[in-house]
Design an enzyme around this catalytic site. Sequence first.
Site, PDB file in Angstrom:
ATOM      1  N   PHE A   1      -1.707  16.267   4.092  1.00  0.00           N
ATOM      2  CA  PHE A   1      -1.973  15.620   2.811  1.00  0.00           C
ATOM      3  C   PHE A   1      -0.697  15.616   1.982  1.00  0.00           C
ATOM      4  CE2 PHE A   1      -3.640  14.741  -1.359  1.00  0.00           C
ATOM      5  CZ  PHE A   1      -4.548  13.739  -1.074  1.00  0.00           C
TER       6      PHE A   1
ATOM      7  N   GLU B   1       0.838  -1.210   0.000  1.00  0.00           N
ATOM      8  CA  GLU B   1       0.000   0.000   0.000  1.00  0.00           C
ATOM      9  C   GLU B   1       0.864   1.248   0.000  1.00  0.00           C
ATOM     10  OE1 GLU B   1      -2.646   1.547  -0.290  1.00  0.00           O
ATOM     11  OE2 GLU B   1      -4.399   0.571   0.590  1.00  0.00           O
ATOM     12  N   ASP B   2       0.355   2.296  -0.612  1.00  0.00           N
ATOM     13  CA  ASP B   2       1.066   3.567  -0.569  1.00  0.00           C
ATOM     14  C   ASP B   2       0.975   4.211   0.815  1.00  0.00           C
ATOM     15  OD1 ASP B   2      -1.671   4.006  -0.827  1.00  0.00           O
ATOM     16  OD2 ASP B   2      -1.497   5.536  -2.382  1.00  0.00           O
TER      17      ASP B   2
ATOM     18  N   ASP C   1      -4.297   5.730   6.047  1.00  0.00           N
ATOM     19  CA  ASP C   1      -4.774   6.967   6.654  1.00  0.00           C
ATOM     20  C   ASP C   1      -5.791   6.595   7.738  1.00  0.00           C
ATOM     21  OD1 ASP C   1      -5.172   9.758   6.827  1.00  0.00           O
ATOM     22  OD2 ASP C   1      -6.727   9.735   5.316  1.00  0.00           O
TER      23      ASP C   1
ATOM     24  N   ARG D   1       1.689  12.270  -9.102  1.00  0.00           N
ATOM     25  CA  ARG D   1       2.181  10.913  -8.845  1.00  0.00           C
ATOM     26  C   ARG D   1       3.643  10.747  -9.247  1.00  0.00           C
ATOM     27  NH1 ARG D   1      -2.239   7.637  -7.659  1.00  0.00           N
ATOM     28  NH2 ARG D   1      -4.192   8.093  -8.740  1.00  0.00           N
TER      29      ARG D   1
END
Length: 184
Positions: free
Chosen positions: A154, A101-102, A105, A167
């Site tokens: 963020f 996973e990136d 959160d 990205r």
Amino acid sequence: MNALLQNVDRVLISQEELQKRVRELGAQISADYHDLNPLLLCVLKGGFLFLADLSRALTIRHGVDFMAISSYGNSTVSSGVVRILKDLDTDISGRHVLIVEDIIDTGNTLAYLLENLRVRQPASLRICALLTKPARRQVPLHIDYVGFEIPDEFVIGYGLDFAEDYRNLPFIGVLKREAYASSP
Ligand code: IMP
Ligand code: MG
């Protein structure tokens, strides 16, 4: 690239730091999964660069497969709605699966994914997340491999987007507030 860079408030994790940490994770995972031929399950789209680098940092036999999940739309706030946009090609029953996973959160996306994958009876199911924001967690999760813990901001770059942009930035950066406040 300049148009993207002007919306970056600051670099949180540099390209060099990312590469060093991915190499460390690769070494650790190679040792832990020695002889197990794990399947690296990349969660698209945010995980694509991390998966590409992590796969090359592994010294063991392994497979890769991809799942696309949508949880955010074009917002920076979790909608709590998770949809599978693309499922795996691989039958994971009896496989050692490592989710790549990136970022984790709230944990809502991953909690849903874990539940969905457990039904398919993998031999083992673990999580490797490049980034985690512990302050934001709504669902308790054990993350087996963590790249970096980051504050509640963020972030974009190295696969992570805001409304599909950023990205390609080679570092993890904090997005300027005005960049998403002004977005439609
Ligand atoms: P969660 O369900 O709240 O854990 O959200 C997980 C997903 O939201 C991640 O896989 C990302 O796609 C996205 N996300 C969460 N935080 C960020 C961020 O800071 N930047 C970019 N995407 C994020
Ligand atoms: Mg993701």
